[in-house]
Design a protein around this motif. Structure first.
Motif, short mmCIF file in Angstrom:
data_model
loop_
_atom_site.label_atom_id
_atom_site.label_comp_id
_atom_site.label_asym_id
_atom_site.label_seq_id
_atom_site.Cartn_x
_atom_site.Cartn_y
_atom_site.Cartn_z
N LYS A 42 36.88 -31.83 -23.46
CA LYS A 42 37.63 -32.85 -22.74
C LYS A 42 36.94 -33.35 -21.48
O LYS A 42 37.19 -34.46 -21.03
N HIS A 43 36.07 -32.54 -20.88
CA HIS A 43 35.46 -32.96 -19.62
C HIS A 43 34.11 -33.66 -19.80
O HIS A 43 33.55 -34.16 -18.83
N ALA A 44 33.58 -33.65 -21.00
CA ALA A 44 32.26 -34.26 -21.23
C ALA A 44 32.45 -35.70 -21.69
O ALA A 44 32.61 -35.98 -22.87
N ASP B 157 26.04 -20.69 -27.22
CA ASP B 157 26.07 -20.75 -25.75
C ASP B 157 26.76 -22.03 -25.28
O ASP B 157 27.61 -22.01 -24.38
N VAL B 158 26.35 -23.14 -25.88
CA VAL B 158 26.88 -24.44 -25.46
C VAL B 158 28.38 -24.53 -25.72
O VAL B 158 29.16 -24.90 -24.83
N VAL B 159 28.79 -24.18 -26.92
CA VAL B 159 30.20 -24.34 -27.30
C VAL B 159 31.10 -23.42 -26.48
O VAL B 159 32.12 -23.85 -25.93
N THR B 160 30.74 -22.14 -26.39
CA THR B 160 31.59 -21.19 -25.67
C THR B 160 31.65 -21.50 -24.18
O THR B 160 32.68 -21.32 -23.54
N LEU C 205 31.28 -24.56 -22.77
CA LEU C 205 32.04 -25.79 -22.55
C LEU C 205 33.54 -25.57 -22.72
O LEU C 205 34.35 -26.28 -22.13
N ARG C 206 33.91 -24.60 -23.54
CA ARG C 206 35.33 -24.33 -23.76
C ARG C 206 36.03 -23.82 -22.51
O ARG C 206 37.24 -24.01 -22.33
N THR C 207 35.30 -23.14 -21.66
CA THR C 207 35.90 -22.52 -20.48
C THR C 207 35.45 -23.16 -19.16
O THR C 207 35.97 -22.80 -18.11
N LEU C 208 34.53 -24.10 -19.24
CA LEU C 208 33.96 -24.69 -18.04
C LEU C 208 34.93 -25.68 -17.40
O LEU C 208 35.54 -26.50 -18.08
N LYS D 299 36.05 -28.85 -14.85
CA LYS D 299 35.55 -30.21 -14.71
C LYS D 299 34.49 -30.31 -13.61
O LYS D 299 33.49 -31.02 -13.76
N THR D 300 34.69 -29.58 -12.51
CA THR D 300 33.75 -29.68 -11.39
C THR D 300 32.41 -29.00 -11.69
O THR D 300 31.39 -29.34 -11.10
N ASP D 301 32.43 -28.02 -12.62
CA ASP D 301 31.20 -27.30 -12.96
C ASP D 301 30.40 -27.98 -14.07
O ASP D 301 29.26 -27.61 -14.32
N MET D 302 31.02 -28.92 -14.75
CA MET D 302 30.38 -29.55 -15.91
C MET D 302 29.07 -30.25 -15.58
O MET D 302 28.05 -30.06 -16.28
N PRO D 303 28.99 -31.09 -14.53
CA PRO D 303 27.74 -31.82 -14.28
C PRO D 303 26.53 -30.91 -14.08
O PRO D 303 25.46 -31.14 -14.67
N ALA D 304 26.67 -29.86 -13.27
CA ALA D 304 25.54 -28.98 -13.00
C ALA D 304 25.10 -28.23 -14.26
O ALA D 304 23.91 -28.05 -14.50
N GLN D 305 26.08 -27.82 -15.07
CA GLN D 305 25.73 -27.07 -16.29
C GLN D 305 25.01 -27.97 -17.29
O GLN D 305 24.01 -27.57 -17.90
N LEU D 306 25.50 -29.17 -17.47
CA LEU D 306 24.84 -30.10 -18.39
C LEU D 306 23.42 -30.40 -17.92
O LEU D 306 22.49 -30.46 -18.74
N ALA D 307 23.24 -30.57 -16.62
CA ALA D 307 21.91 -30.85 -16.09
C ALA D 307 20.96 -29.68 -16.35
O ALA D 307 19.79 -29.89 -16.70
N ARG D 308 21.46 -28.44 -16.21
CA ARG D 308 20.60 -27.28 -16.48
C ARG D 308 20.16 -27.25 -17.94
O ARG D 308 19.00 -27.00 -18.25
N TRP D 309 21.11 -27.51 -18.83
CA TRP D 309 20.75 -27.52 -20.26
C TRP D 309 19.75 -28.64 -20.57
O TRP D 309 18.81 -28.44 -21.35
N LEU D 310 19.97 -29.80 -20.00
CA LEU D 310 19.07 -30.92 -20.26
C LEU D 310 17.67 -30.61 -19.74
O LEU D 310 16.66 -31.05 -20.31
#
Length: 642
Positions: free
Chosen positions: A50-52, A186-189, A191-194, A196-207
């Motif tokens: 929902k947050h992505a 890793d990605v699915v689990t 994102l399920r618990t992440l 909204k405020t933590d989403m940008p930094a985590q996506l950037a790390r993965w990218l």
């Protein structure tokens, strides 16, 4: 994640159905749990985060690239995920770049170090020995130079998305402490618990950690926009092939399963018994119909079929069953299996007998079925007030009976299920649920006449809510999906108007290089004479050749640019006239014209007609006057039913 990314990459460029099946089945065979289960969930659309949102992805790339350059690139590529994957800065994690201008330590050939690195640099080949992989796979081809296994999708082979770019970690210099790329699990689990405020930094790390194909796949996954030519049915068929099972078996147990499908794969591989759905009111995968063509009738025998009206509502499944304590549990599902019970609380008390009804949701006032426009007042409502329930009373018109108490009727022929349905509805004896009548006919000519005049063929005062007829083989079992030759839909002829192309926009996926989304309008009187006002938007109905013709016209006749949108010349003597087919009209305050079309599509290109001869808004207004009491609505489109 790299293995899953490579699978998506290969599937996106593979046109053959059988080859797609082999690729997916090979992936399921070679990749372990739970990664393959989450891959199956992604391919069947069972994952959502929902947050992505696309806006978040745009913000991330905007902070790292020039805004104008990104806008131009996105306009050219046409796909957000692919544009970001290509433009994402290749940082330390990706290429082992040095800190503060200091070069990284170089391997010593005298100690036998760096042999694989030099092979990669010399050949620009790429291996795919991901942490998720166990070595040789069906997705890899051998490297003639290094004796290693090489990723076909990124080694310059046909179909690769980014050939010759970003080597896999197994061939990279190992003089850093960067973490390995994330796995699909890793990605699915995460994102399920992440939050909204933590989403940008985590996506950037993965990218940062992934290569270009991995970034593309990650963004496709998190935004839910795979668009790689894979249906949920095809993915389930590939899973069934893993254990030589009939795909229907997988479909039938699917509603009771959840990612990562450990029990499903255990059964497919012979390690466990077949999963059993313990839900007292489960969804059953729906059976769908093929649109019938004029040429089909010559091969069909009227005696083999039962006809019934195709009502203009929404297809639903009403299910009731007893839980472990013997209490009735009732649910209402959409045709895709979404639980919509909360939107129609007034129908739940009527589902008091254990069973599963396949039917159409309608609005019934004073015994008459209302138009789809009226039904829209009850759709997608989070809060259902007593006033709404009173003004728009919901009704279920039953087509089929899939279950009677604990008895599964889906393998019975339709004629027998129909008899059981009649008995069930009579026993239920509820004013909110009735039986959809059949249409008697002895020949195709008789059915043609009934379809053209439903009012005198049994539909009576409800004829305006009929959008065609359904043909069902008497001996047809209820099969998930769209089996050929079992059910046919024969819709009434659509409305046709001539409209003028006004704006065009690039498509997505395989159409990202073409202007394939078209906004069109009709003439009306303005302050300075006649002017065009938009009445609809369409992106299908034309052939591949016609797409090329329209794309060429747009490129040669663009007068203004508004981001990705092109303003196309539309003057009385110069422009392109489109013949547009649509199912109906409704009033809409969102459009300047005040009207909106249902299911518009391009049916023909009118190169022979000047724009000044296109239809006028008054023509559409006359169509709307057939139902003067139609309420104003906000939605611009609707969904069809049976």
């Amino acid at each position: 994640m790299n293995r899953f990314a490579e699978l998506l990459d290969r599937l996106a460029y593979e046109p053959g159905r059988n080859n797609k099946l082999r690729l997916i089945t090979s992936y399921f065979r070679e990749v372990g749990d739970p990664d393959r289960g989450y891959a199956l969930a992604a391919l069947t659309g069972a994952l959502s985060f929902k947050h992505a949102k696309p806006a978040l992805i745009r913000d991330l790339i905007a902070a790292r690239t020039d805004e104008v350059l990104f806008g131009l690139s996105y306009d050219y590529v046409g796909d957000l995920s692919e544009t970001v994957a290509l433009m994402w800065p290749r940082g330390i994690v990706n290429d082992n770049q040095s800190f503060l201008g200091h070069p990284p330590p170089q391997p010593s050939p005298t100690r036998g170090e760096g042999a694989q690195q030099r092979i990669w640099r010399a050949t620009n080949e790429v291996t795919d020995r991901d942490p998720e992989s166990d070595g040789r796979t069906a997705l890899n081809v051998p490297s003639p130079l290094a004796g290693e296994e090489t990723s076909f999708a990124r080694s310059g082979g046909q179909g690769g998305r980014y050939p010759g770019r970003d080597a896999d970690a197994s061939l990279r210099p190992r003089n850093h402490n960067n973490p390995p790329p994330p796995t699909l699990t890793d990605v699915v689990t995460t994102l399920r618990t992440l939050g909204k405020t933590d989403m940008p930094a985590q996506l950037a790390r993965w990218l940062d950690e992934l290569d270009e194909t991995g970034r593309w796949a990650l963004l496709k996954l998190v935004t839910g926009a795979l668009r790689i030519g894979i249906s949920a049915r095809l993915a389930k068929t590939a899973a069934a092939a893993l254990g030589d099972k009939d795909p229907h078996e997988v479909e039938l147990i699917w509603p009771g399963l959840s990612p990562p499908y450990l029990d499903l794969f255990a059964w497919l591989e012979g390690r466990a018994e077949k999963p059993v759905n313990r839900d007292p009111a489960p969804f059953r995968p729906v059976m769908l119909a093929h649109a019938i063509e004029d040429t089909d009738f010559a091969t069909l025998d009227p005696a083999d079929y039962i006809a019934e009206w195709k009502w203009d509502g929404i297809r639903v499944q009403a299910v009731a069953g007893r839980d472990d304590r013997g209490h009735i549990t009732a649910r209402l599902y959409s045709r895709t299996g979404e639980d919509i019970t909360g939107s129609f609380p007034d129908l739940v008390p009527s589902l008091r007998l254990p069973g599963a009804i396949d039917g159409e949701l309608l609005i019934l006032r004073d015994g008459r079925v209302q138009s789809f426009n009226v039904l829209q007042q009850r759709l997608n409502r989070k809060v259902v007030s007593p006033k709404l329930i009173k003004e728009f009373p919901i009704h279920l018109r039953a087509y089929d009976l899939l279950g009677d108490d604990e008895n599964d009727l889906r393998q019975l022929p339709f004629a027998e299920r129909r008899e059981r349905l009649e008995t069930f509805i009579k026993k239920l004896d509820d004013a909110r649920i009735d039986l959809s009548p059949t249409v008697p006919f002895a020949s195709w000519e008789a059915l043609t006449a009934a379809r053209a005049d439903p009012a005198n063929a049994g539909a009576g005062e409800d004829a305006d809510a009929v959008e065609g007829v359904m043909l069902k083989r008497r001996d047809a079992p209820y099969l998930p999906g769209r089996p050929r030759g079992q059910w046919w839909k024969w819709k009434r002829d659509p409305h046709i108007i001539d409209a003028v192309l006004m704006y065009a926009q690039r498509g997505h996926g395989k159409r990202s290089s073409y202007y394939s989304d078209y906004t069109f309008g009709v003439w009306t009187s303005g302050e300075n004479g006649d002017e065009l006002v938009p009445v609809g938007k369409a992106y299908f109905g034309f052939t591949d050749e016609e797409l090329l013709q329209i794309d060429r016209f747009v490129r040669r006749n663009t007068t203004e640019k508004f981001g990705p949108v092109r303003h196309v010349v539309h003057e009385p003597e110069k422009g392109l006239v489109l013949e547009v087919a649509f199912e109906g009209l409704q009033r809409s305050p969102r459009h300047k014209s005040g009207v909106a079309m249902r299911f518009p599509r391009i049916s023909r290109l009118r190169w022979d007609k000047p724009p000044r001869e296109a239809d006028r808004l008054e023509t559409l207004e006359k169509m709307l006057k057939a139902d003067e009491s139609l309420p104003t609505i906000n939605a611009a489109t609707g969904t069809g039913g049976h």
